[in-house]
Scaffold this motif. Structure first.
Motif, PDB file in Angstrom:
ATOM      1  N   GLN A  52      -1.493   8.315 -58.631  1.00 43.06           N
ATOM      2  CA  GLN A  52      -2.598   7.092 -59.759  1.00 43.06           C
ATOM      3  C   GLN A  52      -3.073   5.621 -58.489  1.00 43.06           C
ATOM      4  O   GLN A  52      -2.204   5.775 -57.443  1.00 43.06           O
ATOM      5  CB  GLN A  52      -2.053   6.990 -60.757  1.00 43.06           C
ATOM      6  CG  GLN A  52      -1.285   8.687 -61.530  1.00 43.06           C
ATOM      7  CD  GLN A  52      -2.800   8.875 -62.183  1.00 43.06           C
ATOM      8  OE1 GLN A  52      -3.649   8.531 -62.650  1.00 43.06           O
ATOM      9  NE2 GLN A  52      -3.266  10.028 -62.351  1.00 43.06           N
ATOM     10  N   SER A  54      -3.402   3.047 -59.764  1.00 44.22           N
ATOM     11  CA  SER A  54      -2.658   2.104 -60.954  1.00 44.22           C
ATOM     12  C   SER A  54      -1.123   3.265 -60.808  1.00 44.22           C
ATOM     13  O   SER A  54      -1.320   3.942 -62.072  1.00 44.22           O
ATOM     14  CB  SER A  54      -2.073   1.667 -61.626  1.00 44.22           C
ATOM     15  OG  SER A  54      -2.526   0.705 -62.378  1.00 44.22           O
ATOM     16  N   ASP A 298      -6.504   0.201 -63.320  1.00 46.29           N
ATOM     17  CA  ASP A 298      -7.197   0.766 -63.326  1.00 46.29           C
ATOM     18  C   ASP A 298      -8.785   0.895 -63.621  1.00 46.29           C
ATOM     19  O   ASP A 298      -8.596   1.307 -64.718  1.00 46.29           O
ATOM     20  CB  ASP A 298      -6.836   1.888 -63.074  1.00 46.29           C
ATOM     21  CG  ASP A 298      -7.284   3.920 -63.120  1.00 46.29           C
ATOM     22  OD1 ASP A 298      -8.875   3.986 -63.284  1.00 46.29           O
ATOM     23  OD2 ASP A 298      -6.690   5.122 -63.029  1.00 46.29           O
TER      24      ASP A 298
END
Length: 340
Positions: A52, A54, A298
């Protein structure tokens, strides 16, 4: 040539594996039962990406960092997720309504009888549901796990809890008063704590004192005899939860405890992207102050949050649930291949 023998302390030595086999068999039965429970209620099982942008934006979470290389050789940082939460909420924004996942997650700086750097998180989300519905889910999941394991008690370090009894519901303010003699919303929390013999430091923030009281005075007393649902956390301690209607001091967050062990963390989900960004920035400023680092925010997640419908969601430490249902004393006993 003499072939080496496995060290007796290795998890893969035949003797140690034989000792772990009953716990692992119990894990398999519990996994099937939990999946069956969700599927029987119309939930969709989803799989989320582990890498990911974040890993999460909580000050005290520590992630494993890596990087992705493009075909041109450019490098971009990524992280192993500490929870599938951001991805699951993004799926709710895309149109899913009731989902669950048994996700491998990674958290650094965590190792002990109840902690492994790699573990399994059971997360589930209900669009349009009040967060009290997840309290009922948690109570049922304990019963499902115990029944699958053939147990009539959850146990850990000599403490027992009845998985078939209705959990006690206790607000955080009530727990502070009962177990620490402290008024959660009174003046000078640190001064109150010191007057009760709870250690504090001069540079402790309100959150530091709050956390110490929770860990040292409250948590060890929860979930004895039956599970405890600890609810109505201060809003400042619930970065991903919406405020409770009628009392903005507290949020729709609760944690499930059994045998003094935290099992689940559940929210009425915050879906205001501006407020979520503000909270993330506060958390990352605190992370920078304490640890000298930040994780990125994100932006794709915040964009999805703007169209996510009202929902409630929960995260349950699946390995811990297996431990309590099978009577294991260490998390490695219920992991097929523990981290070396």
């Amino acid at each position: 040539m003499t072939l080496p023998h496995p060290p007796e302390t290795a998890w893969w030595s035949p003797q140690r594996h034989a000792d772990r086999a009953p716990f692992l068999a119990g894990r398999g039965r519990i996994t099937r039962a939990v999946r069956g429970w969700f599927e029987g209620r119309g939930f969709t099982e989803v799989e989320t990406a582990a890498l990911q942008v974040s890993p999460g934006n909580e000050a005290h979470l520590h992630a494993f960092a890596t990087e992705i290389l493009t075909t041109a050789g450019d490098r971009r940082p990524l992280y192993l997720h500490t929870s599938p939460e951001f991805a699951c909420k993004t799926l709710l924004a895309s149109g899913e309504r009731e989902i669950f996942t048994l996700a491998k997650v990674w958290r650094n700086r965590e190792r002990g009888p109840l902690h492994s750097p790699e573990f399994t998180m059971l997360e589930w989300y209900r669009v349009g549901a009040a967060y009290e519905v997840l309290m009922e889910d948690c109570a049922t999941l304990m019963a499902v796990a115990a029944e699958a394991a053939g147990a009539n008690r959850l146990t850990f370090r000599g403490i027992e809890a009845d998985p078939f009894a209705d959990p006690e519901r206790l607000t955080v303010a009530e727990a502070f008063d009962r177990y620490a003699g402290v008024d959660l919303f009174g003046e000078d929390l640190a001064g109150q704590a010191r007057s009760k013999g709870i250690r504090t430091a001069e540079d402790d923030t309100w959150a530091d004192v709050f956390s110490r009281i929770i860990v040292e005075n409250v948590e060890p007393n929860l979930g004895h005899g039956r599970a405890t649902i600890l609810c109505e956390y201060p809003t400042s301690e619930a970065a991903l939860a919406r405020p409770k209607p009628g009392d903005p001091r507290v949020a729709e967050r609760f944690e499930l405890y059994a045998c003094g062990v935290e099992l689940a963390n559940c929210f009425g989900e915050l879906i205001d992207p501006l407020e979520q960004r503000r909270r993330f920035e506060i958390e990352m400023a605190e992370k920078a102050r304490i640890y000298g680092e930040r994780y990125p925010i994100d932006e794709d997640f915040l964009a999805a949050l703007a169209i996510m419908p009202p929902a409630s969601g929960g995260a349950l430490g699946f390995d811990r649930l297996v431990m309590l249902a099978t009577g294991a004393s260490r998390i490695e006993q219920v992991l097929w291949t523990p981290v070396a």
